[in-house]
Motif scaffolding. Structure first.
Motif, PDB file in Angstrom:
ATOM      1  N   VAL A   1       0.874  -1.161   0.000  1.00 59.56           N
ATOM      2  CA  VAL A   1       0.000   0.000   0.000  1.00 59.56           C
ATOM      3  C   VAL A   1       0.917   1.218   0.000  1.00 59.56           C
ATOM      4  CG1 VAL A   1      -1.801   1.242   1.236  1.00 59.56           C
ATOM      5  CG2 VAL A   1      -1.809  -1.264   1.202  1.00 59.56           C
ATOM      6  N   MET A   2       0.755   2.057  -1.038  1.00 63.33           N
ATOM      7  CA  MET A   2       1.685   3.162  -1.253  1.00 63.33           C
ATOM      8  C   MET A   2       0.966   4.486  -1.453  1.00 63.33           C
ATOM      9  SD  MET A   2       4.104   1.140  -3.949  1.00 63.33           S
ATOM     10  CE  MET A   2       2.799   0.044  -4.528  1.00 63.33           C
ATOM     11  N   THR A   3       1.700   5.550  -1.185  1.00 61.93           N
ATOM     12  CA  THR A   3       1.285   6.887  -1.576  1.00 61.93           C
ATOM     13  C   THR A   3       2.268   7.340  -2.644  1.00 61.93           C
ATOM     14  OG1 THR A   3       2.623   7.902   0.169  1.00 61.93           O
ATOM     15  CG2 THR A   3       0.295   7.471   0.669  1.00 61.93           C
ATOM     16  N   PHE A   4       1.834   8.293  -3.464  1.00 58.45           N
ATOM     17  CA  PHE A   4       2.752   8.825  -4.464  1.00 58.45           C
ATOM     18  C   PHE A   4       2.465  10.289  -4.711  1.00 58.45           C
ATOM     19  CE2 PHE A   4      -0.719   6.921  -6.900  1.00 58.45           C
ATOM     20  CZ  PHE A   4      -1.040   7.903  -7.834  1.00 58.45           C
ATOM     21  N   GLY A   5       3.468  10.949  -5.283  1.00 50.45           N
ATOM     22  CA  GLY A   5       3.392  12.385  -5.530  1.00 50.45           C
ATOM     23  C   GLY A   5       3.102  12.710  -6.979  1.00 50.45           C
ATOM     24  N   PRO A   6       3.606  13.865  -7.443  1.00 49.01           N
ATOM     25  CA  PRO A   6       3.323  14.322  -8.806  1.00 49.01           C
ATOM     26  C   PRO A   6       3.718  13.287  -9.861  1.00 49.01           C
ATOM     27  CG  PRO A   6       4.445  16.021  -7.535  1.00 49.01           C
ATOM     28  CD  PRO A   6       4.464  14.776  -6.708  1.00 49.01           C
ATOM     29  N   VAL A   7       2.863  13.145 -10.865  1.00 49.49           N
ATOM     30  CA  VAL A   7       3.049  12.132 -11.901  1.00 49.49           C
ATOM     31  C   VAL A   7       3.613  12.773 -13.171  1.00 49.49           C
ATOM     32  CG1 VAL A   7       1.882  10.412 -13.341  1.00 49.49           C
ATOM     33  CG2 VAL A   7       1.143  10.784 -10.968  1.00 49.49           C
ATOM     34  N   THR A   8       4.673  12.147 -13.706  1.00 44.17           N
ATOM     35  CA  THR A   8       5.243  12.552 -14.977  1.00 44.17           C
ATOM     36  C   THR A   8       4.888  11.500 -16.011  1.00 44.17           C
ATOM     37  OG1 THR A   8       7.079  13.675 -13.882  1.00 44.17           O
ATOM     38  CG2 THR A   8       7.391  13.097 -16.210  1.00 44.17           C
ATOM     39  N   LEU A   9       4.316  11.930 -17.120  1.00 44.98           N
ATOM     40  CA  LEU A   9       3.915  11.034 -18.208  1.00 44.98           C
ATOM     41  C   LEU A   9       4.902  11.187 -19.356  1.00 44.98           C
ATOM     42  CD1 LEU A   9       0.154  11.974 -18.057  1.00 44.98           C
ATOM     43  CD2 LEU A   9       1.191   9.881 -17.166  1.00 44.98           C
ATOM     44  N   THR A  10       5.441  10.054 -19.819  1.00 37.01           N
ATOM     45  CA  THR A  10       6.363  10.055 -20.944  1.00 37.01           C
ATOM     46  C   THR A  10       5.745   9.201 -22.043  1.00 37.01           C
ATOM     47  OG1 THR A  10       8.237  10.253 -19.424  1.00 37.01           O
ATOM     48  CG2 THR A  10       8.727   9.601 -21.700  1.00 37.01           C
ATOM     49  N   ALA A  11       5.399   9.850 -23.166  1.00 36.17           N
ATOM     50  CA  ALA A  11       4.780   9.160 -24.293  1.00 36.17           C
ATOM     51  C   ALA A  11       5.830   8.345 -25.049  1.00 36.17           C
ATOM     52  CB  ALA A  11       4.127  10.172 -25.230  1.00 36.17           C
ATOM     53  N   ALA A  12       5.368   7.411 -25.870  1.00 35.20           N
ATOM     54  CA  ALA A  12       6.260   6.561 -26.652  1.00 35.20           C
ATOM     55  C   ALA A  12       7.182   7.385 -27.551  1.00 35.20           C
ATOM     56  CB  ALA A  12       5.446   5.567 -27.482  1.00 35.20           C
ATOM     57  N   ASP A  13       6.736   8.564 -27.979  1.00 39.41           N
ATOM     58  CA  ASP A  13       7.561   9.422 -28.840  1.00 39.41           C
ATOM     59  C   ASP A  13       8.567  10.253 -28.045  1.00 39.41           C
ATOM     60  OD1 ASP A  13       6.119  11.486 -27.674  1.00 39.41           O
ATOM     61  OD2 ASP A  13       5.103  12.090 -29.526  1.00 39.41           O
ATOM     62  N   GLY A  14       8.582  10.086 -26.719  1.00 37.18           N
ATOM     63  CA  GLY A  14       9.531  10.796 -25.880  1.00 37.18           C
ATOM     64  C   GLY A  14       9.022  12.105 -25.299  1.00 37.18           C
ATOM     65  N   SER A  15       7.852  12.554 -25.716  1.00 33.96           N
ATOM     66  CA  SER A  15       7.316  13.797 -25.160  1.00 33.96           C
ATOM     67  C   SER A  15       6.912  13.581 -23.705  1.00 33.96           C
ATOM     68  CB  SER A  15       6.137  14.306 -25.991  1.00 33.96           C
ATOM     69  OG  SER A  15       5.095  13.349 -25.998  1.00 33.96           O
ATOM     70  N   VAL A  16       7.114  14.619 -22.914  1.00 28.85           N
ATOM     71  CA  VAL A  16       6.885  14.526 -21.473  1.00 28.85           C
ATOM     72  C   VAL A  16       5.838  15.548 -21.048  1.00 28.85           C
ATOM     73  CG1 VAL A  16       7.971  14.760 -19.191  1.00 28.85           C
ATOM     74  CG2 VAL A  16       9.250  13.748 -21.088  1.00 28.85           C
ATOM     75  N   SER A  17       4.946  15.120 -20.166  1.00 28.80           N
ATOM     76  CA  SER A  17       3.964  16.035 -19.582  1.00 28.80           C
ATOM     77  C   SER A  17       3.791  15.677 -18.116  1.00 28.80           C
ATOM     78  CB  SER A  17       2.622  15.951 -20.322  1.00 28.80           C
ATOM     79  OG  SER A  17       2.071  14.654 -20.195  1.00 28.80           O
ATOM     80  N   SER A  18       3.183  16.578 -17.381  1.00 20.68           N
ATOM     81  CA  SER A  18       2.922  16.350 -15.961  1.00 20.68           C
ATOM     82  C   SER A  18       1.432  16.282 -15.728  1.00 20.68           C
ATOM     83  CB  SER A  18       3.501  17.481 -15.126  1.00 20.68           C
ATOM     84  OG  SER A  18       4.898  17.522 -15.261  1.00 20.68           O
ATOM     85  N   PHE A  19       1.041  15.422 -14.815  1.00 23.37           N
ATOM     86  CA  PHE A  19      -0.357  15.352 -14.406  1.00 23.37           C
ATOM     87  C   PHE A  19      -0.543  16.295 -13.246  1.00 23.37           C
ATOM     88  CE2 PHE A  19      -3.621  13.668 -11.555  1.00 23.37           C
ATOM     89  CZ  PHE A  19      -4.704  13.731 -12.405  1.00 23.37           C
ATOM     90  N   HIS A  20      -1.469  17.214 -13.399  1.00 27.12           N
ATOM     91  CA  HIS A  20      -1.769  18.168 -12.345  1.00 27.12           C
ATOM     92  C   HIS A  20      -3.035  17.750 -11.641  1.00 27.12           C
ATOM     93  CE1 HIS A  20       1.410  20.818 -13.657  1.00 27.12           C
ATOM     94  NE2 HIS A  20       0.997  20.610 -14.890  1.00 27.12           N
ATOM     95  N   LEU A  21      -2.921  17.463 -10.383  1.00 22.63           N
ATOM     96  CA  LEU A  21      -4.045  17.006  -9.573  1.00 22.63           C
ATOM     97  C   LEU A  21      -4.957  18.161  -9.225  1.00 22.63           C
ATOM     98  CD1 LEU A  21      -5.240  14.533  -8.086  1.00 22.63           C
ATOM     99  CD2 LEU A  21      -3.898  15.237  -6.112  1.00 22.63           C
ATOM    100  N   ASP A  22      -6.239  17.994  -9.509  1.00 21.44           N
ATOM    101  CA  ASP A  22      -7.230  18.998  -9.150  1.00 21.44           C
ATOM    102  C   ASP A  22      -8.382  18.298  -8.433  1.00 21.44           C
ATOM    103  OD1 ASP A  22      -8.902  21.172  -8.872  1.00 21.44           O
ATOM    104  OD2 ASP A  22      -9.462  21.245 -11.000  1.00 21.44           O
ATOM    105  N   LEU A  23      -8.381  18.360  -7.107  1.00 28.66           N
ATOM    106  CA  LEU A  23      -9.435  17.722  -6.331  1.00 28.66           C
ATOM    107  C   LEU A  23     -10.562  18.678  -5.993  1.00 28.66           C
ATOM    108  CD1 LEU A  23      -7.363  15.528  -3.874  1.00 28.66           C
ATOM    109  CD2 LEU A  23      -8.613  14.783  -5.900  1.00 28.66           C
ATOM    110  N   GLY A  24     -10.478  19.911  -6.485  1.00 27.10           N
ATOM    111  CA  GLY A  24     -11.477  20.920  -6.174  1.00 27.10           C
ATOM    112  C   GLY A  24     -12.784  20.748  -6.815  1.00 27.10           C
TER     113      GLY A  24
END
Length: 179
Positions: free
Chosen positions: A156-179
Motif C-alpha cells: 500500500v503506497m502513496t505517491f506524488g506528482p506524476v510525470t507522463l512520458t509518451a512513446a515518442d519521448g514527449s513529457v507532460s505532468s499530471f496536475h491534480l485537481d481535487l477541487g
C-alpha cells in the motif's frame, strides 16, 4: 469502524471522544482515496500493463503500451490476506528507510494523539482493517496519490506528482485537481 473494536481496549484505541475524531478522519480518508482514484484514472492509474518500484530512487513506474507514468513514492505498509496481518513499512526490514517516511509520519501522529494501537509494527488485520489503516494514513499524511498492488500480499503506497512520458519521448505532468 470495526478496526477500533479490534484494538481491544480504550487505552489502545483512544478515549470515546477520540473515536469520533478517528471516525471523521476515516471518512475523510476513504473519501480522499476515492477522489484520488478518480482523478488519477484520467491518466490511466489502474490500467497499466505493469508497475515497478525502485526503492533506491523512491520512484514508482507504471508501464502502458503507449507511455510510462512515474512518480515519487512512499510505502505505507503491506497487507497479507494469507496471514491476516498489516505490517507498517517502518517495521519491514525489506523496505529501505527512505521509503517509509509517510508510514513513520503516521506512527508519530498516532502516538502523539493517544492511539498507540494504530502504531504497532504488525497488526492483526483482515481486508477491512487494512483498508481502515490505509485510509487513516492517507488522510493524516495528506497524500496526493494512492496505490495498492494486487495479490494475497499487497503493498500500500502513496505517491506524488506524476510525470507522463509518451512513446515518442514527449513529457507532460499530471496536475491534480481535487477541487
Amino acid at each position: 469502524m470495526g478496526m477500533f473494536k479490534r484494538c481491544n481496549d480504550a487505552k489502545k484505541a483512544g478515549q470515546p471522544g477520540d473515536q469520533a475524531l478517528l471516525g471523521a478522519l476515516l471518512q475523510q480518508g476513504e473519501n480522499l482515496i476515492e477522489r484520488l482514484g478518480r482523478a488519477h484514472m484520467t491518466w490511466g492509474l489502474g490500467s497499466a500493463d505493469r508497475w515497478d518500484l525502485d526503492q533506491t530512487t523512491g520512484t514508482i513506474t507504471w508501464t502502458f503500451p503507449d507511455k510510462t507514468a512515474t512518480a515519487p513514492a512512499q510505502i505505507l505498509g503491506s497487507f497479507s490476506s494469507t496471514s491476516n496481518s498489516w505490517l507498517w513499512a517502518w517495521a519491514n526490514p525489506s523496505i529501505l528507510p527512505g521509503m517509509s517516511r509517510d508510514a513513520r509520519g503516521f506512527q508519530d501522529w498516532a502516538e502523539a494523539n493517544g492511539h498507540p494501537g494504530l502504531a504497532q509494527p504488525k497488526i492483526e488485520a483482515d481486508a477491512t482493517v487494512a483498508a481502515t489503516l490505509a485510509a487513516l494514513a492517507v488522510r493524516v499524511t495528506e497524500a496526493t496519490g494512492y496505490y495498492r498492488s494486487q495479490g494475497s500480499s499487497s503493498l500500500v503506497m502513496t505517491f506524488g506528482p506524476v510525470t507522463l512520458t509518451a512513446a515518442d519521448g514527449s513529457v507532460s505532468s499530471f496536475h491534480l485537481d481535487l477541487g
